[in-house]
Design an enzyme around this catalytic site. Structure first.
Site, short mmCIF file in Angstrom:
data_model
loop_
_atom_site.label_atom_id
_atom_site.label_comp_id
_atom_site.label_asym_id
_atom_site.label_seq_id
_atom_site.Cartn_x
_atom_site.Cartn_y
_atom_site.Cartn_z
N THR A 1 0.69 -1.12 -0.03
CA THR A 1 -0.07 -0.02 -0.14
C THR A 1 0.78 1.11 -0.17
O THR A 1 2.13 1.28 0.68
CB THR A 1 -0.79 -0.13 1.38
OG1 THR A 1 -1.54 -1.30 1.12
CG2 THR A 1 -1.84 1.21 1.25
N SER B 1 2.11 5.43 -2.12
CA SER B 1 2.17 6.02 -3.47
C SER B 1 3.28 4.72 -4.32
O SER B 1 3.08 4.73 -5.59
CB SER B 1 2.69 7.21 -3.48
OG SER B 1 3.89 7.13 -2.65
N ALA C 1 8.35 1.27 1.70
CA ALA C 1 8.69 1.72 3.08
C ALA C 1 8.72 3.08 3.44
O ALA C 1 9.08 3.74 2.43
CB ALA C 1 9.81 0.73 3.54
N GLY D 1 1.03 4.75 5.69
CA GLY D 1 -0.37 4.82 4.96
C GLY D 1 -1.31 4.01 5.69
O GLY D 1 -2.61 3.74 5.36
N GLU E 1 -0.56 -5.29 5.97
CA GLU E 1 0.85 -5.59 5.17
C GLU E 1 1.53 -6.61 5.73
O GLU E 1 2.29 -7.57 5.12
CB GLU E 1 1.60 -4.12 5.26
CG GLU E 1 1.05 -3.38 4.28
CD GLU E 1 1.78 -1.86 4.57
OE1 GLU E 1 1.43 -0.89 3.50
OE2 GLU E 1 2.29 -1.35 5.55
#
Ligand code: 5RP
Length: 223
Positions: free
Chosen positions: A28, A30, A83, A97, A103
């Site tokens: 997850t 950008s 990361a 995020g 994750e």
């Protein structure tokens, strides 16, 4: 080269780690979003993906990639994610995020964790980035006191004037100013606090491979 161009470059490089015919674990953020866009271009080569957040699931589906429930998967070859910080040993801080718990769960099923990040995320020592801790809402105050006792400055993450709620219906406490001498030890210590769902330290199961975007191109690290 901008930070986004570096993220795009590592996202493209990560496609080399996608195993044909398999289900891929997807992170997850950008950088993960750039990876999903690359994955969309080769979607015929994969069976589908397991998502680490609702946002990632939605983006995968928007590319026509089948999203599988983790409960239907025994194992997967690779998990690919960004990361917030990563060391030369492959230990990471994640959760900027707010998807740290899912994750960590998806990563735990994968044989290899490939971390994709722009080079600014590589650090000598973890901790300049506030450490995210996902907590059960009713335990927020008691957990915050215990995190303060460890030497950190806990701050409840807020969105639109209210506590930010994760995909799991929990809150995030960001801990500033922690001295992280041994990430694996601190990971166990924080995970052991009653009321903590997960800490965003990924050290006991860190990355296996790092793809870091630099002005000179993508640098690969094996951990
Ligand atoms: C989300 C994460 C992300 O991997 C981390 O925050 C990095 O994000 P970005 O790729 O946007 O820099 O852990 O929970």
């Amino acid at each position: 080269m901008t930070q986004d161009e570096m993220k795009q470059a590592v996202a493209r490089a990560a496609i080399d780690y996608v195993v044909t015919g398999e289900i891929i674990g997807v992170g997850t953020g950008s950088t993960a979003n750039f990876f999903i866009d690359e994955l969309g271009k080769i979607k015929e080569r994969i069976k589908g993906a397991v998502a680490s957040s609702e946002a990632t699931a939605e983006r995968l589906r928007s590319h026509g990639i089948t999203v599988f429930d983790l409960n239907d998967i025994d194992t997967m070859s690779v998990y690919i994610d960004g990361a917030d910080e990563i060391t030369a040993q492959g230990a990471m801080i994640k959760g900027g995020g707010a998807a740290l718990t899912r994750e960590k769960i998806v990563a735990s099923v994968a044989k290899q964790f490939v971390c994709i990040a722009d080079g600014s995320k590589l650090v000598d020592k973890l901790g300049a980035f506030p450490l995210p801790v996902e907590v059960i809402p009713m335990a927020q105050a008691v957990v915050a006191r215990k995190l303060a006792a460890l030497g950190g400055e806990p701050r409840l993450r807020v969105k639109d004037g209210k506590p930010m709620v994760t995909d799991n219906g929990c809150y995030i406490i960001d801990v500033l100013g922690l001295q992280i001498q041994d990430p694996a030890v601190l990971e166990a210590q924080i995970n052991d606090i009653v009321g903590v769902v997960t800490v965003g330290l990924f050290a006991r199961r860190g990355a296996n491979i790092g793809l870091l975007g630099t002005v000179d191109g993508v640098k690969r690290l094996n951990f």
